[in-house]
Scaffold this motif. Structure first.
Motif, PDB file in Angstrom:
ATOM      1  N   UNK A   1       0.822  -1.201   0.000  1.00  0.00           N
ATOM      2  CA  UNK A   1       0.000   0.000   0.000  1.00  0.00           C
ATOM      3  C   UNK A   1       0.855   1.250   0.000  1.00  0.00           C
ATOM      4  N   UNK A   2       0.355   2.266  -0.689  1.00  0.00           N
ATOM      5  CA  UNK A   2       1.015   3.572  -0.722  1.00  0.00           C
ATOM      6  C   UNK A   2      -0.025   4.613  -0.329  1.00  0.00           C
ATOM      7  N   UNK A   3       0.288   5.380   0.686  1.00  0.00           N
ATOM      8  CA  UNK A   3      -0.572   6.498   1.074  1.00  0.00           C
ATOM      9  C   UNK A   3       0.091   7.772   0.572  1.00  0.00           C
TER      10      UNK A   3
ATOM     11  N   UNK B   1      11.872   9.202  12.061  1.00  0.00           N
ATOM     12  CA  UNK B   1      10.932   8.928  13.152  1.00  0.00           C
ATOM     13  C   UNK B   1       9.740   8.125  12.635  1.00  0.00           C
ATOM     14  N   UNK B   2       9.246   8.448  11.450  1.00  0.00           N
ATOM     15  CA  UNK B   2       8.145   7.674  10.865  1.00  0.00           C
ATOM     16  C   UNK B   2       8.571   6.232  10.634  1.00  0.00           C
ATOM     17  N   UNK B   3       9.788   6.038  10.140  1.00  0.00           N
ATOM     18  CA  UNK B   3      10.302   4.687   9.882  1.00  0.00           C
ATOM     19  C   UNK B   3      10.508   3.909  11.178  1.00  0.00           C
ATOM     20  N   UNK B   4      10.799   4.616  12.258  1.00  0.00           N
ATOM     21  CA  UNK B   4      10.939   3.964  13.563  1.00  0.00           C
ATOM     22  C   UNK B   4       9.576   3.485  14.071  1.00  0.00           C
ATOM     23  N   UNK B   5       8.526   4.274  13.785  1.00  0.00           N
ATOM     24  CA  UNK B   5       7.189   3.961  14.305  1.00  0.00           C
ATOM     25  C   UNK B   5       6.406   2.961  13.455  1.00  0.00           C
ATOM     26  N   UNK B   6       6.644   2.958  12.142  1.00  0.00           N
ATOM     27  CA  UNK B   6       5.883   2.108  11.231  1.00  0.00           C
ATOM     28  C   UNK B   6       6.836   1.340  10.323  1.00  0.00           C
ATOM     29  N   UNK B   7       6.433   0.146   9.876  1.00  0.00           N
ATOM     30  CA  UNK B   7       7.292  -0.663   9.000  1.00  0.00           C
ATOM     31  C   UNK B   7       7.217  -0.170   7.539  1.00  0.00           C
ATOM     32  N   UNK B   8       7.851   0.952   7.284  1.00  0.00           N
ATOM     33  CA  UNK B   8       7.829   1.517   5.937  1.00  0.00           C
ATOM     34  C   UNK B   8       8.808   0.783   5.031  1.00  0.00           C
ATOM     35  N   UNK B   9       8.384   0.581   3.799  1.00  0.00           N
ATOM     36  CA  UNK B   9       9.271   0.009   2.789  1.00  0.00           C
ATOM     37  C   UNK B   9       9.816   1.092   1.867  1.00  0.00           C
ATOM     38  N   UNK B  10       9.219   2.284   1.938  1.00  0.00           N
ATOM     39  CA  UNK B  10       9.683   3.411   1.135  1.00  0.00           C
ATOM     40  C   UNK B  10       8.989   4.690   1.560  1.00  0.00           C
ATOM     41  N   UNK B  11       9.613   5.814   1.229  1.00  0.00           N
ATOM     42  CA  UNK B  11       9.049   7.109   1.602  1.00  0.00           C
ATOM     43  C   UNK B  11       9.618   8.186   0.679  1.00  0.00           C
ATOM     44  N   UNK B  12       8.748   9.081   0.249  1.00  0.00           N
ATOM     45  CA  UNK B  12       9.157  10.231  -0.550  1.00  0.00           C
ATOM     46  C   UNK B  12       8.537  11.482   0.064  1.00  0.00           C
ATOM     47  N   UNK B  13       9.353  12.502   0.279  1.00  0.00           N
ATOM     48  CA  UNK B  13       8.870  13.807   0.719  1.00  0.00           C
ATOM     49  C   UNK B  13       9.519  14.850  -0.186  1.00  0.00           C
ATOM     50  N   UNK B  14       8.676  15.588  -0.885  1.00  0.00           N
ATOM     51  CA  UNK B  14       9.150  16.679  -1.735  1.00  0.00           C
ATOM     52  C   UNK B  14       8.408  17.942  -1.299  1.00  0.00           C
TER      53      UNK B  14
ATOM     54  N   UNK C   1       4.040  -2.618   3.582  1.00  0.00           N
ATOM     55  CA  UNK C   1       3.437  -3.877   3.158  1.00  0.00           C
ATOM     56  C   UNK C   1       1.927  -3.859   3.377  1.00  0.00           C
ATOM     57  N   UNK C   2       1.476  -3.037   4.322  1.00  0.00           N
ATOM     58  CA  UNK C   2       0.054  -3.003   4.674  1.00  0.00           C
ATOM     59  C   UNK C   2      -0.461  -1.565   4.716  1.00  0.00           C
ATOM     60  N   UNK C   3      -1.721  -1.390   4.363  1.00  0.00           N
ATOM     61  CA  UNK C   3      -2.304  -0.054   4.214  1.00  0.00           C
ATOM     62  C   UNK C   3      -2.327   0.755   5.514  1.00  0.00           C
ATOM     63  N   UNK C   4      -2.618   0.116   6.636  1.00  0.00           N
ATOM     64  CA  UNK C   4      -2.742   0.872   7.888  1.00  0.00           C
ATOM     65  C   UNK C   4      -1.448   1.606   8.216  1.00  0.00           C
TER      66      UNK C   4
END
Length: 151
Positions: free
Chosen positions: A30-32, A66-79, A99-102
């Protein structure tokens, strides 16, 4: 995870950034996403965003970490864009993949809430009348960011 963090004057391409985030990946379920757009409040002609290069990217990097510490992110983009922006132009893009939407949805909400309050940007509103004013911090933004401190 190696995040993509950019502060830039020019526009961004949401589809291209999403594709870059997921290219060759099978661990993304999932990608939010969040796209902030310049509003035309009270006759706003343009908004000018300023920052300190280097310092701003480091601050965003700490927020992403900090987001990666709190949630199991597989990727992140901030522009985040800087410079003059007219109403209707996108200002910020946040993509959170997991891996999961939540986890993706919660991390995306966290990222934009903390970007609004902890990333060092200065905004000046310029109006058709010739007046201009610096944008003050808003209590509602502080409240939104504070909800994540309790977790």
């Amino acid at each position: 995870m190696t995040p993509t963090i950019r502060v830039q004057e020019g526009p961004f391409d949401i589809a291209a950034e999403t594709e870059a985030l997921t290219r060759g990946r099978t661990d993304v379920g999932g990608i939010a996403s969040f796209v902030g757009v310049t509003r035309a409040d009270d006759g706003l002609a343009r908004m000018v965003l300023e920052h300190y290069p280097g310092m701003t990217e480091r601050a965003i990097g700490a927020i992403v970490a900090e987001a990666a510490r709190r949630w199991p992110l597989t990727g992140c983009t901030v522009i985040h864009r800087v410079g003059p922006l007219v109403p209707g132009e996108p200002i910020v893009l946040v993509l959170a993949a997991s891996a999961h939407r939540a986890a993706a949805l919660e991390a995306c909400a966290f990222l934009i809430d903390w970007l609004k309050t902890k990333a060092p940007f200065w905004k000046r509103e310029e109006f058709a009348t010739g007046e201009s004013r610096w944008v003050e911090a808003r209590a509602a933004d502080d409240d939104a960011a504070a909800r994540w401190s309790a977790r």
